[in-house]
Scaffold this motif. Structure first.
Motif, short mmCIF file in Angstrom:
data_model
loop_
_atom_site.label_atom_id
_atom_site.label_comp_id
_atom_site.label_asym_id
_atom_site.label_seq_id
_atom_site.Cartn_x
_atom_site.Cartn_y
_atom_site.Cartn_z
N UNK A 126 0.81 -1.24 0.00
CA UNK A 126 0.00 0.00 0.00
C UNK A 126 0.83 1.28 0.00
N UNK A 127 1.95 1.23 0.69
CA UNK A 127 2.75 2.44 0.82
C UNK A 127 3.77 2.64 -0.30
N UNK A 128 3.72 1.78 -1.31
CA UNK A 128 4.69 1.91 -2.41
C UNK A 128 4.49 3.27 -3.09
N UNK A 129 5.58 3.89 -3.45
CA UNK A 129 5.55 5.22 -4.06
C UNK A 129 5.75 5.10 -5.57
N UNK A 130 5.05 5.95 -6.31
CA UNK A 130 5.10 5.85 -7.78
C UNK A 130 5.42 7.21 -8.38
N UNK A 131 6.31 7.21 -9.36
CA UNK A 131 6.58 8.41 -10.16
C UNK A 131 6.18 8.10 -11.60
N UNK A 132 5.43 9.00 -12.21
CA UNK A 132 5.08 8.83 -13.62
C UNK A 132 6.14 9.53 -14.47
N UNK A 133 6.67 8.82 -15.45
CA UNK A 133 7.73 9.40 -16.30
C UNK A 133 7.35 9.30 -17.77
N UNK A 134 7.31 10.46 -18.42
CA UNK A 134 7.13 10.51 -19.88
C UNK A 134 8.52 10.52 -20.50
N UNK A 135 8.94 9.41 -21.05
CA UNK A 135 10.30 9.30 -21.59
C UNK A 135 10.35 9.75 -23.06
N UNK A 136 11.55 9.91 -23.56
CA UNK A 136 11.86 10.31 -24.94
C UNK A 136 11.51 11.77 -25.21
N UNK A 137 11.69 12.62 -24.19
CA UNK A 137 11.36 14.03 -24.38
C UNK A 137 12.34 14.73 -25.32
N UNK A 138 13.37 14.00 -25.74
CA UNK A 138 14.26 14.55 -26.78
C UNK A 138 13.58 14.56 -28.15
N UNK A 139 12.51 13.78 -28.31
CA UNK A 139 11.85 13.66 -29.61
C UNK A 139 10.67 14.62 -29.72
N UNK A 140 10.94 15.87 -29.53
CA UNK A 140 9.88 16.89 -29.52
C UNK A 140 9.06 16.88 -30.81
N UNK A 141 9.71 16.68 -31.93
CA UNK A 141 9.01 16.70 -33.23
C UNK A 141 7.97 15.59 -33.35
N UNK A 142 8.19 14.53 -32.64
CA UNK A 142 7.26 13.39 -32.75
C UNK A 142 6.34 13.26 -31.53
N UNK A 143 6.37 14.27 -30.71
CA UNK A 143 5.55 14.23 -29.49
C UNK A 143 4.06 14.14 -29.83
N UNK A 144 3.34 13.23 -29.16
CA UNK A 144 1.88 13.17 -29.30
C UNK A 144 1.18 13.35 -27.94
N UNK A 145 1.95 13.24 -26.86
CA UNK A 145 1.37 13.44 -25.53
C UNK A 145 1.97 14.72 -24.94
N UNK A 146 1.14 15.72 -24.75
CA UNK A 146 1.66 17.00 -24.24
C UNK A 146 2.07 16.84 -22.77
N UNK A 147 2.95 17.73 -22.34
CA UNK A 147 3.38 17.70 -20.93
C UNK A 147 2.18 17.89 -20.02
N UNK A 148 1.25 18.74 -20.47
CA UNK A 148 0.07 19.04 -19.68
C UNK A 148 -0.77 17.79 -19.42
N UNK A 149 -0.97 17.00 -20.46
CA UNK A 149 -1.75 15.76 -20.27
C UNK A 149 -1.03 14.82 -19.32
#
Ligand code: GDP
Ligand code: MG
Length: 220
Positions: A126-149
């Motif tokens: 229950x106490x496990x901690x989670x971080x969500x990571x959007x990887x490959x942020x170097x590929x800005x031109x191919x981004x389909x998921x905005x930072x905001x989402x």
């Protein structure tokens, strides 16, 4: 920062038992989001552009220092089972932290985050901690998921959020260090309230292989 796996900082510690805390951390998420690359970047400071075969890899160990404490991280990679969603419950056992990863250029991997989160909640402590990571942020031109989402989903799930790149070494170390910090924060909170899940009275992960006294404060 010195590490057990980084030869630039001298020899590997003579004794692997020489640490204050040991945290088991899991990296999960769809196939190809960059989990193995992320682990190699962090533990070995290397990046291989070719698809990295995960077969045969169990975990890597890295020792870091946080506030005078020597913390041994045992970081597990999914060894390809994520392809078939056949990750066993044994894999989750004892995990104190998760890096849940998607690829900012892959909508499907983002849509799968909710499912992975449910798996974590179902199988882990229950106490496990989670971080969500959007990887490959170097590929800005191919981004389909905005930072905001990404951020909104993280907020919704109650996780902290980072965008990162295993390739360009952006936010990799920061991700692990933040995860360690939130685990430490949670740990000292739980110890303050003498949560039996943490003090060992109930089944839960071992905070340390060195059998620290149950009410010792975490000074992390
Ligand atoms: P896994 O299946 O989640 O373990 O993903 P891999 O680490 O095997 O990576 C899948 C592919 O994505 C490989 O071709 C990697 O080189 C590439 N990759 C991983 N991380 C990044 C990144 O941050 N940026 C870019 N551009 N490619 C990446
Ligand atoms: Mg892999």
């Amino acid at each position: 920062m010195a590490s057990a796996t980084d030869s630039r900082y001298g020899q590997k510690e003579s004794s692997d038992q020489n640490f204050d805390y040991m945290f088991k951390i899991l990296i999960i998420g769809n196939s190809s989001v960059g989990k193995t690359s992320f682990l190699f970047r962090y533990a070995d400071d290397s990046f291989t552009p070719a698809f990295v075969s995960t077969v045969g890899i169990d975990f890597k160990v890295k020792t870091i220092y946080r506030n005078d404490k020597r913390i041994k991280l045992q970081i597990w990679d999914t060894a390809g089972q994520e392809r078939y969603r056949t990750i066993t419950t044994a894999y989750y056992r004892g995990a104190m932290g998760f890096i849940l990863m998607y690829d900012i250029t892959n909508e499907e991997s983002f849509n799968a985050v909710q499912d992975w989160s449910t798996q974590i909640k179902t199988y882990s402590w229950d106490n496990a901690q989670v971080l969500l990571v959007g990887n490959k942020c170097d590929m800005e031109d191919e981004r389909v998921v905005s930072s905001e989402r990404g951020r909104q989903l993280a907020d919704h799930l109650g996780f902290e959020f980072f965008e990162a790149s295993a390739k360009d070494n952006i936010n990799v170390k920061q991700t692990f260090e933040r995860l360690v910090d939130v685990i430490c924060e949670k740990m000292s909170e739980s110890l303050d309230t003498a949560d039996p899940a943490v003090t060992g009275a109930k089944q839960g992960p071992q905070l340390s292989e060195q059998q620290a006294p149950p009410h010792q404060d975490c000074a992390c």
